[in-house]
Design a protein around this motif. Sequence first.
Motif, short mmCIF file in Angstrom:
data_model
loop_
_atom_site.label_atom_id
_atom_site.label_comp_id
_atom_site.label_asym_id
_atom_site.label_seq_id
_atom_site.Cartn_x
_atom_site.Cartn_y
_atom_site.Cartn_z
N GLY A 57 2.58 6.19 3.28
CA GLY A 57 2.37 4.97 4.05
C GLY A 57 2.57 3.73 3.21
N ASP A 58 2.48 2.59 3.86
CA ASP A 58 2.66 1.31 3.19
C ASP A 58 1.42 0.95 2.40
OD1 ASP A 58 5.17 1.05 4.32
OD2 ASP A 58 4.40 0.01 6.09
N PRO A 59 1.59 0.23 1.29
CA PRO A 59 0.41 -0.23 0.54
C PRO A 59 -0.42 -1.20 1.37
CG PRO A 59 2.44 -0.63 -0.69
CD PRO A 59 2.83 -0.14 0.64
N VAL A 60 -1.72 -1.19 1.13
CA VAL A 60 -2.62 -2.07 1.85
C VAL A 60 -2.48 -3.48 1.30
CG1 VAL A 60 -5.03 -2.52 2.40
CG2 VAL A 60 -4.21 -0.19 2.25
#
Length: 169
Positions: A57-60
């Motif tokens: 997933g994408d970084p927060v």
Amino acid sequence: MSQTLDHKETPSENTLRRVLGLRPVRTVVFDGDDFLDPCPTCGHRAPVDAPAGLPPGDPVSDVPLDRVAIQHAQRTVVLLVEVLDQRRPATQLTDLVAPRVLRYLRAMSVARSGLRGGARLLSFHPSQPHEGAVEVAASVRIRGRRRALAASFTLVGLDRWVCSTMRIL
């Protein structure tokens, strides 16, 4: 007795033990269950498993600071310090703070004594760890000494911020 490396003399690991006729020492690392051979590069316990990779997933991304919430937190902290210094009655803050914060302020109240001993807000550093919460680290002068103040604010309803905790360290 020692090895010469690049014109610098460095003693080998077991030189003294060899000269004295003792067995060489074997370096091991105890992990709680068994003795293991150390890592050849750092000397600590060698890693058994490779570290886990990054989660999918994408970084927060960081939460953007809510200016209204930060301004409200700053005004409330200033009012808290005024109550602490007894320049303002604590009943004026009943809608802005939790009841336990009012009890804490009444227990910590500082006698007004002008410039030298009263409570004064010196610095204010807000952060917003997630939406709906603001945390404040501040410094306060109380009785001539600099002390740390920590406070947290939570969002109640759609637009009402309440100071849920406050401590002077």
